[in-house]
Design a protein around this motif. Structure first.
Motif, short mmCIF file in Angstrom:
data_model
loop_
_atom_site.label_atom_id
_atom_site.label_comp_id
_atom_site.label_asym_id
_atom_site.label_seq_id
_atom_site.Cartn_x
_atom_site.Cartn_y
_atom_site.Cartn_z
N LEU A 1 0.82 -1.21 0.00
CA LEU A 1 0.00 0.00 0.00
C LEU A 1 0.86 1.26 0.00
O LEU A 1 0.79 2.08 -0.92
CB LEU A 1 -0.93 0.00 1.21
N CYS A 2 1.69 1.43 1.02
CA CYS A 2 2.47 2.67 1.17
C CYS A 2 3.78 2.63 0.39
O CYS A 2 4.12 3.57 -0.31
CB CYS A 2 2.74 2.93 2.65
N GLY A 3 4.51 1.53 0.50
CA GLY A 3 5.75 1.42 -0.25
C GLY A 3 5.51 1.44 -1.75
O GLY A 3 6.23 2.08 -2.51
N GLY A 4 4.47 0.74 -2.18
CA GLY A 4 4.14 0.72 -3.60
C GLY A 4 3.73 2.09 -4.10
O GLY A 4 4.09 2.48 -5.22
N PHE A 5 2.98 2.83 -3.28
CA PHE A 5 2.56 4.17 -3.70
C PHE A 5 3.77 5.09 -3.82
O PHE A 5 3.88 5.88 -4.78
CB PHE A 5 1.56 4.74 -2.69
N ALA A 6 4.70 5.02 -2.88
CA ALA A 6 5.91 5.85 -2.94
C ALA A 6 6.71 5.55 -4.20
O ALA A 6 7.21 6.47 -4.87
CB ALA A 6 6.77 5.62 -1.69
N ASN A 7 6.82 4.28 -4.56
CA ASN A 7 7.52 3.91 -5.78
C ASN A 7 6.77 4.40 -7.02
O ASN A 7 7.38 4.84 -8.01
CB ASN A 7 7.71 2.40 -5.86
N PHE A 8 5.44 4.31 -6.97
CA PHE A 8 4.63 4.71 -8.11
C PHE A 8 4.81 6.18 -8.46
O PHE A 8 4.96 6.55 -9.63
CB PHE A 8 3.15 4.41 -7.83
N VAL A 9 4.77 7.06 -7.47
CA VAL A 9 4.80 8.50 -7.75
C VAL A 9 6.19 9.03 -8.11
O VAL A 9 6.30 10.11 -8.70
CB VAL A 9 4.24 9.32 -6.57
N THR A 10 7.22 8.28 -7.79
CA THR A 10 8.59 8.78 -7.95
C THR A 10 8.90 9.37 -9.33
O THR A 10 9.46 10.46 -9.43
CB THR A 10 9.61 7.67 -7.61
N PRO A 11 8.54 8.70 -10.44
CA PRO A 11 8.91 9.26 -11.75
C PRO A 11 8.23 10.57 -12.08
O PRO A 11 8.69 11.29 -12.98
CB PRO A 11 8.46 8.17 -12.73
N TYR A 12 7.13 10.89 -11.40
CA TYR A 12 6.31 12.04 -11.78
C TYR A 12 6.48 13.23 -10.85
O TYR A 12 5.73 14.20 -10.92
CB TYR A 12 4.83 11.62 -11.81
N LEU A 13 7.48 13.17 -9.95
CA LEU A 13 7.75 14.26 -9.03
C LEU A 13 8.72 15.25 -9.66
O LEU A 13 9.69 14.86 -10.32
CB LEU A 13 8.32 13.72 -7.71
N ASP A 14 8.47 16.51 -9.42
CA ASP A 14 9.23 17.57 -10.06
C ASP A 14 10.54 17.83 -9.31
O ASP A 14 10.69 18.84 -8.62
CB ASP A 14 8.38 18.85 -10.12
N ARG A 15 11.47 16.90 -9.45
CA ARG A 15 12.80 17.05 -8.89
C ARG A 15 13.77 16.27 -9.75
O ARG A 15 13.37 15.32 -10.44
CB ARG A 15 12.85 16.55 -7.44
N PRO A 16 15.04 16.64 -9.77
CA PRO A 16 15.99 16.00 -10.68
C PRO A 16 16.09 14.49 -10.45
O PRO A 16 16.21 14.03 -9.32
CB PRO A 16 17.32 16.69 -10.36
N ASN A 17 16.02 13.76 -11.55
CA ASN A 17 16.21 12.31 -11.50
C ASN A 17 16.65 11.87 -12.89
O ASN A 17 15.84 11.87 -13.83
CB ASN A 17 14.93 11.59 -11.09
N PRO A 18 17.93 11.51 -13.06
CA PRO A 18 18.44 11.20 -14.40
C PRO A 18 17.80 9.99 -15.05
O PRO A 18 17.93 9.80 -16.27
CB PRO A 18 19.93 10.96 -14.15
N LYS A 19 17.10 9.20 -14.28
CA LYS A 19 16.47 8.00 -14.85
C LYS A 19 15.19 8.32 -15.60
O LYS A 19 14.73 7.53 -16.42
CB LYS A 19 16.18 6.99 -13.72
N TYR A 20 14.59 9.48 -15.33
CA TYR A 20 13.27 9.80 -15.88
C TYR A 20 13.30 11.12 -16.65
O TYR A 20 13.72 12.15 -16.11
CB TYR A 20 12.23 9.87 -14.78
N ASP A 21 12.83 11.08 -17.89
CA ASP A 21 12.67 12.28 -18.70
C ASP A 21 11.23 12.29 -19.21
O ASP A 21 10.96 12.01 -20.37
CB ASP A 21 13.66 12.27 -19.87
N ASN A 22 10.31 12.59 -18.31
CA ASN A 22 8.88 12.53 -18.60
C ASN A 22 8.17 13.71 -17.97
O ASN A 22 8.77 14.49 -17.22
CB ASN A 22 8.30 11.22 -18.07
N ARG A 23 6.88 13.81 -18.25
CA ARG A 23 6.09 14.90 -17.68
C ARG A 23 5.93 14.71 -16.18
O ARG A 23 5.56 13.62 -15.72
CB ARG A 23 4.73 14.98 -18.37
N LYS A 24 6.16 15.77 -15.42
CA LYS A 24 6.12 15.71 -13.95
C LYS A 24 4.74 16.18 -13.48
O LYS A 24 4.54 17.32 -13.09
CB LYS A 24 7.23 16.57 -13.35
N ILE A 25 3.80 15.25 -13.53
CA ILE A 25 2.39 15.62 -13.38
C ILE A 25 1.95 15.84 -11.95
O ILE A 25 0.85 16.38 -11.73
CB ILE A 25 1.50 14.54 -14.03
#
Length: 403
Positions: A343-367
């Motif tokens: 529930l909580c760990g999975g949610f934290a992992n889910f939102v990670t790519p879409y957070l507006d902070r530098p992350n070289p692994k993701y080049d996507n819209r930060k919704i």
């Protein structure tokens, strides 16, 4: 009877040089070009095929909960049926099979866990918390535009960036509206203008084919599943036999309905009529659908499943909303992640790519920004739940009741 080999719509196919091609083939961003073997719609097809949302369809309810039954139709099987039906029709009529199959593969990516019961629960929650409707066609567009990511050759993840024609077909595929014929709209509108299911027809003939194929695909399969589960009863069996005799159909099952209606739509459709069934087959479809509603979709045996769906989804939603603190970037307590890893760990992992902070692994819209905005946080929770499989949702709920 028209010859099915006559490509009656070939001059209307969505192919390079057709009217509106530049709009229909447009993407929000260009894709990495590794080969020239595939056209733009073939690339969309494989991007959908390789997406996480497509893989999860095999564990999502179509109509009947399938957690303990390997032989009940899943959402993925339904999608493959639609791809098969629509592909045959498109090939016969001379339309783009690549576009048709891409739309079909993506048309149900936005379905919630627990099927339409889950969709109804999420719609109520979304209306109560955000003041906007939740409907799977729009959620499917949201997923292919904003949620689903694919890696490039350097292991950096990007949005799918599908073509306008495929995104339009996903959004406009609503098959619940009964129409005698379907023709594409003539305007290439902003897809955000769609405010309800079926608000507009597809912009392509191929999208219209998928819309009709959706209904052809599910009617017979739902009857087969209901029969195997003993839901039709004597009344349903008698109604089914009477309908078969009246229309001279050997069997109102997946094979019988698909064969009858695929042949009919290929023979009867013309550019003047649109993508259409003959009056006889249109009546057969309506009567079969009425039978399904009477003996299947409104069957009292669904009452407990509906109540269960409401309980599970509501409790999971409220538990995740209780984690909102207004602090940036989801400050989930470590002890909560340990106690509720799904529930909580999975949610934290889910939102990670879409957070507006530098992350070289993701080049996507930060919704989701930094998740301090409660509306964006709520949207993230709804996205997380709507993307879950049935089994994953049940496991997340189990963490709430396992002390």
């Amino acid at each position: 009877m028209k010859d099915m080999k006559e490509k009656k719509f070939s001059h209307l196919a969505t192919v390079p040089g057709c009217p509106g091609w530049e709009v229909l083939s447009a993407r929000a961003a260009s894709l990495y070009e590794r080969d020239t073997m595939r056209d733009c719609f073939e690339r969309d097809y494989t991007r959908i095929l390789h997406s996480s949302a497509f893989r999860r369809l095999k564990h999502k309810t179509q109509v009947f909960p399938h957690v303990e039954n390997d032989h009940i139709c899943t959402r993925m099987e339904h999608v493959l049926h639609v791809e098969s039906v629509s592909g045959v029709i498109a090939e016969s009529l001379g339309l783009s099979t690549h576009l048709t199959r891409a739309i079909a593969m993506g048309h149900d990516l936005g379905h919630a866990p627990f099927g339409h019961q889950g969709e109804q629960v999420l719609n109520r929650i979304s209306l109560d918390t955000l003041g906007v409707r939740f409907w799977h066609e729009q959620n499917g567009l949201h997923f292919v535009e904003d949620i689903e990511l694919l890696e490039d050759p350097w292991r950096v993840e990007h949005n799918l960036d599908l073509t306008y024609a495929v995104r339009d077909g996903i959004l406009s595929h609503c098959g619940e509206v009964d129409e005698s014929s379907i023709r594409p709209r003539t305007e290439y509108i902003d897809l955000s203008d769609f405010d309800s299911p079926g608000a507009y027809q597809s912009a392509t003939w191929e999208g219209c084919v998928v819309k009709l194929a959706d209904k052809i695909a599910y009617l017979g399969r739902d009857i087969e599943d209901a029969d195997s589960l003993g839901m039709l009863g004597d009344g349903g069996q008698e109604a089914l036999r009477a309908l078969q005799e009246e229309f001279g159909i050997d069997a109102l099952n997946t094979t019988g309905i698909m064969n009858e209606m695929i042949c009919d739509v290929c023979n009867y459709s013309t550019p003047e009529r649109g993508i259409a069934l003959s009056p006889r087959c249109a009546e057969l479809m309506k009567r079969t659908k009425d039978l399904n509603y009477t003996y299947i979709y409104y069957n009292p045996r669904f009452k407990a499943f509906s109540q269960y769906s409401k309980l599970v989804i509501t409790e999971v939603f409220e538990a995740l909303m209780n984690e909102y603190t207004g602090e940036p970037y989801l400050a989930v307590k470590p002890e909560e992640v340990k106690r509720m890893p799904t529930l909580c760990g999975g949610f934290a992992n889910f939102v990670t790519p879409y957070l507006d902070r530098p992350n070289p692994k993701y080049d996507n819209r930060k919704i989701y920004g930094d998740l301090t905005d409660k509306r964006l946080y709520t949207r993230a929770v709804l996205d997380y739940i709507s993307g879950m499989t049935d089994a994953y949702l049940i496991r997340a709920f189990g963490e709430l009741v396992n002390f």
